[in-house]
Design an enzyme around this catalytic site. Structure first.
Site, PDB file in Angstrom:
ATOM      1  N   SER A 198     -22.160  26.881 -22.122  1.00 56.16           N
ATOM      2  CA  SER A 198     -21.847  25.616 -22.693  1.00 56.16           C
ATOM      3  C   SER A 198     -20.274  25.623 -22.566  1.00 56.16           C
ATOM      4  O   SER A 198     -19.554  24.643 -22.852  1.00 56.16           O
ATOM      5  CB  SER A 198     -22.285  24.981 -23.753  1.00 56.16           C
ATOM      6  OG  SER A 198     -22.285  25.844 -24.730  1.00 56.16           O
ATOM      7  N   LYS A 206     -22.260  19.778 -32.094  1.00 63.92           N
ATOM      8  CA  LYS A 206     -20.947  19.995 -31.500  1.00 63.92           C
ATOM      9  C   LYS A 206     -19.978  18.904 -31.940  1.00 63.92           C
ATOM     10  O   LYS A 206     -18.774  19.026 -32.076  1.00 63.92           O
ATOM     11  CB  LYS A 206     -21.374  20.140 -30.140  1.00 63.92           C
ATOM     12  CG  LYS A 206     -21.933  21.441 -30.108  1.00 63.92           C
ATOM     13  CD  LYS A 206     -22.093  21.451 -28.095  1.00 63.92           C
ATOM     14  CE  LYS A 206     -22.616  22.823 -27.864  1.00 63.92           C
ATOM     15  NZ  LYS A 206     -23.128  23.123 -26.554  1.00 63.92           N
TER      16      LYS A 206
END
Length: 802
Positions: free
Chosen positions: A674, A717
């Site tokens: 990611s 996140k």
């Protein structure tokens, strides 16, 4: 008689008393020399005991101060070089000093005279000592007859005390204390104490021997009689009489109402038990097994409280938010209300530490009205911990599942398997494989523990597993779990939970009233931002507990006024801030991009740093990166080189520049795809010489063709980005669905920009001119890519940004 000089004969483990005749063995050359000289002289030597028998050259510090002056009556030499003497003690003396060490010890001694206080008390002490001695003679067969005769014929009290002290098995220290006592009355009192203790030891030893002998003889006699009784019953054709213990066990098992298979097994074991002797080892094994069969709740279940409104109230009282999990429990109650024989669900609460997974299980049990059992599986490596040990092993027991059912007392408790992601496996088996049967509603109705070796129905149990991360759970086991994610909390949610749950709980734990302490919302927000950096609430609760302790101490010292904690007082009570917002310090430089990472403890921001130096086009990656992140960096660099013209990058620089990509916090392992977008952004920023917007963070996997693929952990996140002061977040378009579950206040603070390719990312990386927004450059002949519009819920923020 005054102080005299006299040769000293050290004795390793003997103490000589006056008026006693003792044989002594002399092995040391110095001792043999001393005896040779004494035999041609007055034959008088000072017999002194050593503190440490192993010392071959004792000095003044290794000798007892009390000595006995003895007369050497006879000396005999033996072929092995040793000398044996017969010595008679004469009188007591004190060793004052050693004046000579060669060829043997010579010391200054001061004789003592006994102190005798005639009277009735002395006669009574003599009688008391004689009585104890006679009882010792009756208890022990090892006291010689000569000593008995000598004790009976000794009339002098001091002589009697010395005779018994030298002949009975006292320790060196005890004998020295009797030798050093010149008062006859005090010596007899001390001797009586020692005799009393020796007599108690002898009596206890005799009692133990008698008990062991009687138990052994009784067991032999019972066995013999039982064999005779069995032979007589066989001749008469009669069975054995009923055993009350066996009958009582059978009655308990029958009342437990187990299945017919279990009753048959119990009947066979009871038949074996009735033919065993109670003293045999196998008797206790069979008896313990039957006790387990009798105590398990085969047919005993608690009644579910199917009041959905009450259950909702209980869940809301104990936990804030978690709507998805609460709805799942209420759905279970609703279906249970309609279908009574519904099998228990297998739920798995997954989320960072401190988000309330374990306490939620207790609330579910409370809402259902069931018993709650928790078993921690962290660090379990042995399969027998789940399935139990077979009865052939010593100290065998059922596994933790059956033990938990027994503890609950019902066959339908809420059973929490805590930390299921931390199971291990080794040569003793794989516990996660043993859980496959336990956590399968189609199989666990016939769960078979190795110890019980009969089926037990677990289908009514409501199993709840907890885990911090799902990646370490084996796939077959994860397939059996209905995973419910517990995401991290936003700052507003933490503040509300602290005021509603944590602070009242800590006030009660620290003995404070509700009005004694008030913590403002601003103070809680400062604790969250400056002293804790977590997705859960555990550290926040610790810091609030620290404040409560300090306030409790002040109240205990006499301060009675109410205390209000504001942001300034937080620093006074908890010290300097532990965390700081490093975004402004780390960004604003070409070659630095802010990424977003997911960890088992919540989200984190990740700084990607890239720098170039003269070289030959080599790529160096540091920061303890995993293989997946290294591949992401290679893919990003390949995309950059293949699209250099589109990105306004000088192609020739790739061949004469060595690149170094570093991710700080190098002691922490990092992996995952990611960070691909952030790595590509750092490289583009480096080669363009432009700094990425400091309040922009990004996440997404990058392919060689520049596509941005979706990633996981979006909520964690995004919360980490907001916590760090980020204002805008680049997300893959396929992650748009994850924005629905974000709290409203988080969506209000952040602007989300959805991208499909790196071509969409590049225009959003750098600060735009104040009056017009230039279109991203594209190669001639290429079809224009439409500008990706942000999510409708963040359109207002996007206009504000433009």
């Amino acid at each position: 008689m005054g102080i005299t000089r006299m040769p000293l004969l050290p004795l390793r483990s003997d103490v000589v008393f006056p008026q006693t005749v003792v044989p002594l063995v002399i092995n040391r050359p110095s001792g043999i020399r001393l005896i040779d000289d004494a035999m041609v002289g007055e034959r008088m030597v000072a017999l002194v005991s050593q503190l440490h028998p192993e010392n071959d050259a004792p000095g003044m510090d290794d000798l007892y101060p009390m000595v006995c002056i003895g007369l050497v009556l006879k000396m005999l030499k033996f072929p092995d070089g040793s000398t044996r003497i017969v010595c008679q003690g004469q009188y007591r003396a004190r060793l004052l000093n050693v004046v000579q060490t060669e060829p043997y010890l010579i010391g200054e001694v001061e004789p003592f005279e006994e102190v005798v206080e005639e009277g009735v008390e002395l006669d009574a002490l003599v009688h008391h000592v004689n009585r104890f001695f006679q009882r010792m003679v009756d208890q022990s067969q090892q006291i010689p007859e000569e000593l008995q005769v000598a004790a009976i014929n000794t009339r002098e009290p001091g002589r009697l005390a010395d005779l018994l002290a030298s002949s009975l098995p006292f320790t060196i220290e005890e004998k020295q204390s009797l030798l050093g006592e010149i008062n006859v009355r005090a010596r007899l009192e001390r001797l009586g104490q020692y005799l009393s203790r020796q007599l108690a030891v002898l009596e206890l030893s005799t009692k133990i021997q008698e008990q062991v002998g009687s138990e052994l003889s009784k067991a032999q006699r019972d066995h013999f009689l039982r064999q005779q009784l069995k032979a007589i019953q066989d001749e008469l054709g009669e069975g054995e009489p009923d055993n009350p213990e066996v009958a009582e066990l059978w009655e308990r098992i029958r009342k437990a109402e187990p299945p017919q298979e279990v009753l048959g097994e119990a009947e066979r074991e009871l038949e074996r038990l009735s033919g065993m002797h109670p003293s045999s080892a196998e008797y206790s094994i069979v008896r313990t097994y039957l006790d387990w069969l009798a105590i398990l709740p085969w047919n005993k279940a608690s009644r579910d409280r199917l009041d959905i409104r009450r259950a909702r109230k209980v869940l809301d009282t104990d936990h804030y938010d978690l709507e998805k999990i609460k709805d799942r429990i209420l759905e279970y109650l609703a279906v249970r209300k309609l279908k009574k024989d519904m099998k228990g669900p297998i739920l798995c609460f997954a989320g960072p530490p401190g988000t309330g997974k374990t306490s939620l299980g207790k609330s579910i049990a409370k809402a259902l009205g069931r018993e709650f059992i928790r078993v921690s599986l962290g660090g379990v490596h042995d399969e027998a911990e789940i399935r139990g040990h077979r009865r052939t092993y010593v100290a065998a027991l059922p596994g933790r599942i059956i033990q938990g059912i027994r503890k609950a007392g019902t066959n339908n408790p809420v059973f929490m398997l805590d930390e299921v992601d931390k199971l291990g496996s080794d040569f003793r088996g794989d516990p996660s494989a043993a859980l496959l049967e336990v956590l399968d509603p189609e199989q666990n109705s016939t769960f078979r523990d190795h110890y019980l070796d009969v089926d037990f129905d677990l289908s009514k149990v409501m199993f709840i597993a907890t885990a911090n991360m799902l990646e370490t759970i084996p796939s077959p086991l994860l397939d059996r779990l209905e995973v419910l994610q517990l995401p991290g909390y936003s700052e507003e949610e933490k503040t509300l939970i602290a005021q509603k749950y944590i602070i009242p709980k800590q006030l009660e734990l620290h003995g404070l009233a509700h009005n004694d302490l008030t913590i403002t919302d601003a103070a809680i927000r400062r604790i969250i931002s400056d002293y804790t950096r977590e997705a859960g609430l555990r550290n926040l609760e610790r810091e609030i507990a620290a404040i409560c302790r300090k306030v409790a101490r002040r109240r205990a010292e006499g301060q009675r006024s109410a205390t209000t904690i504001d942001p300034k007082r937080v620093g006074d009570l908890l010290g300097p801030s532990r965390y700081f917002r490093e975004l402004a310090d780390r960004t604003g430089v070409a070659g630095v991009a802010t990424g977003l990472a997911w960890t088992p403890t919540g989200g984190e921001i990740l700084f990607i740093e890239a720098t170039g130096m003269p070289g030959k086009g080599q790529l160096t990656l540091t920061g303890l990166l995993g293989e997946s992140m290294r591949e992401s960096a290679q893919a990003a660099l390949s995309y950059l080189r293949s699209h250099s013209k589109d990105l306004d990058v000088d192609t020739s620089r790739f061949h004469r520049t060595d690149l170094h990509i570093h991710v700080p916090a190098g002691a922490v392992p990092k992996d995952g795809p990611s960070a691909g977008v952030a790595i590509a952004a750092a490289l583009i920023s480096l080669f363009r010489g432009q700094a990425v917007q400091p309040d922009l963070a990004m996440t997404g996997e990058v392919t060689l063709t520049g596509r941005v693929l979706p990633v996981g952990g979006v909520r964690e996140k995004v919360l980490a980005a907001r916590r760090a002061g980020i204002k805008s977040v680049l997300l893959p378009r396929h992650n748009e669905k994850d924005l629905v579950e974000l709290p409203a206040e988080v969506k209000a603070d952040l602007t989300f920009q959805l991208v499909d390719t790196l071509d969409d990312v590049v225009p959003r990386l750098f600060a735009r001119p104040p009056h017009r927004t230039p279109e991203p450059r594209r190669p001639a002949g290429k079809k224009a890519t439409p500008r990706i519009q942000p999510d409708r819920r963040s359109r207002i923020e996007a206009r504000r940004e433009d």
